[in-house]
Design an enzyme around this catalytic site. Structure first.
Site, PDB file in Angstrom:
ATOM      1  N   LYS A  85       0.843  -1.192   0.000  1.00  0.00           N
ATOM      2  CA  LYS A  85       0.000   0.000   0.000  1.00  0.00           C
ATOM      3  C   LYS A  85       0.883   1.249   0.000  1.00  0.00           C
ATOM      4  O   LYS A  85       1.774   1.390   0.844  1.00  0.00           O
ATOM      5  CB  LYS A  85      -0.915  -0.001   1.226  1.00  0.00           C
ATOM      6  CG  LYS A  85      -1.956  -1.110   1.178  1.00  0.00           C
ATOM      7  CD  LYS A  85      -2.777  -1.184   2.433  1.00  0.00           C
ATOM      8  CE  LYS A  85      -3.733  -0.023   2.570  1.00  0.00           C
ATOM      9  NZ  LYS A  85      -4.617  -0.176   3.760  1.00  0.00           N
TER      10      LYS A  85
HETATM   11  C1  E4P Z   1      -7.662   0.954   4.089  1.00  0.00           C
HETATM   12  O1  E4P Z   1      -6.935   1.089   3.106  1.00  0.00           O
HETATM   13  C2  E4P Z   1      -7.670   1.984   5.114  1.00  0.00           C
HETATM   14  O2  E4P Z   1      -6.399   2.038   5.676  1.00  0.00           O
HETATM   15  C3  E4P Z   1      -8.691   1.761   6.182  1.00  0.00           C
HETATM   16  O3  E4P Z   1      -9.851   1.157   5.665  1.00  0.00           O
HETATM   17  C4  E4P Z   1      -9.032   3.049   6.898  1.00  0.00           C
HETATM   18  O4  E4P Z   1     -10.084   2.822   7.781  1.00  0.00           O
HETATM   19  P1  E4P Z   1     -10.499   3.851   8.935  1.00  0.00           P
HETATM   20  O5  E4P Z   1     -10.941   5.109   8.271  1.00  0.00           O
HETATM   21  O6  E4P Z   1     -11.613   3.177   9.659  1.00  0.00           O
HETATM   22  O7  E4P Z   1      -9.290   4.059   9.782  1.00  0.00           O
END
Ligand code: E4P
Length: 221
Positions: A85
Site C-alpha cells: 500500500k
Molecule cells: C484501508 O486502506 C484503510 O487504511 C482503512 O480502511 C481506513 O479505515 P479507517 O478510516 O476506519 O481508519
C-alpha cells in the site's frame, strides 16, 4: 468480488475466516500499531490465520519515493505475494510507477478524491482504496466519490480495481458494491454487523421456542 477484513487482529481473522468467503486481509500502519508487535510477526500470523492462503496488504512508512520503493521491495520479499500500500501523494505516485516497472503489486491508498484515485491507477496501482467514512466525516460524500472513481476506472484504467475502504456501517459498503466496486475491506465490527443483527438472533430463538413447545426438544429429531 473480493472481500477483505481490515484488521491485524489474528484471533478475529481466524474466527471470521471460518465463516466468511474472505479473499484476504488489509492492514495500515495504525492497524498494525494496535497489535504492539513487529510487522514481521504480524503478517505471517495473519497469513496462518487465513489458512496459509489469501492476499495480504501492508503499507510503507517512508514518505519519499526512493525509500517507499525500498520498503516495498522489502515487504514483498519477506512476505511473498503481498500487495504494497502506497499513499497516493506526489512521491507515492512516483513510487507506484517504479514498482509497476519492477512488477511489484501496489494499492494506492489514502484516496479522498476520484481524480487522485484515477492517477494512482494510471501510475500502475492494481487497486485504489477510497476512504469512504473518513471523507463523510469531514463533510464530503464518500459514496459519490466512489461512484465517480469507479466510472473513471471503467473508462480509463480498467486494469485497476477499487478496493473500497474506511467503513463504519454495512450500508456504506453495500453502496460501494452497488456502484460497481469489485472489492471491499471491512473492519471486524462492520463484518460482524452484516451477519449478526439482533433481529436474526431473535428469529432463530423464536423457531427454537416453537419447536421446543411442540416437541420438547430444539433438535430436528
Ligand atoms: C484501508 O486502506 C484503510 O487504511 C482503512 O480502511 C481506513 O479505515 P479507517 O478510516 O476506519 O481508519
Amino acid at each position: 468480488m473480493e472481500l477483505y477484513l481490515d484488521t491485524a487482529d489474528v484471533t478475529a481473522v481466524k474466527r471470521l475466516a471460518r465463516v466468511l468467503p474472505l479473499h484476504g486481509v488489509t492492514t495500515n500502519p495504525s492497524i498494525v500499531a494496535k497489535e504492539r508487535k513487529p510487522i514481521w510477526e504480524v503478517l505471517p500470523a495473519l497469513r496462518d490465520a487465513l489458512g496459509g492462503t489469501g492476499k495480504l496488504f501492508a503499507q510503507v512508512m517512508a514518505s519519499d519515493a526512493e525509500r517507499m520503493v525500498a520498503e516495498a521491495v522489502l515487504l514483498n520479499q519477506r512476505v511473498p505475494g503481498l500487495v504494497v500500500k502506497i499513499p497516493v501523494t506526489a512521491e507515492g505516485l512516483a513510487a507506484i510507477k517504479k514498482l509497476k516497472a519492477m512488477s511489484i503489486p501496489t494499492l494506492g491508498t489514502a484516496v479522498y478524491g476520484a481524480g487522485q484515485g484515477l492517477l494512482g491507477a494510471l501510475a500502475g496501482a492494481e487497486y485504489v482504496a477510497p476512504y469512504v467514512n473518513r471523507l463523510d466525516a469531514q463533510g464530503g460524500d464518500g459514496i459519490a466519490m466512489v461512484h465517480e472513481l469507479q466510472q473513471l476506472l471503467n473508462l480509463h484504467a480498467p486494469h485497476a480495481k477499487v478496493l473500497a475502504a474506511s467503513f463504519k456501517t454495512p450500508r456504506q459498503a453495500l453502496e460501494c458494491l452497488l456502484a460497481g466496486c469489485q472489492s471491499i475491506t471491512l473492519p471486524v465490527d462492520v463484518a460482524e454487523q452484516f451477519i449478526g443483527t439482533p433481529a436474526v438472533q431473535a428469529a432463530v430463538e423464536k423457531f427454537e421456542q416453537d419447536w421446543q413447545g411442540a416437541f420438547g426438544t430444539t433438535l430436528l429429531s
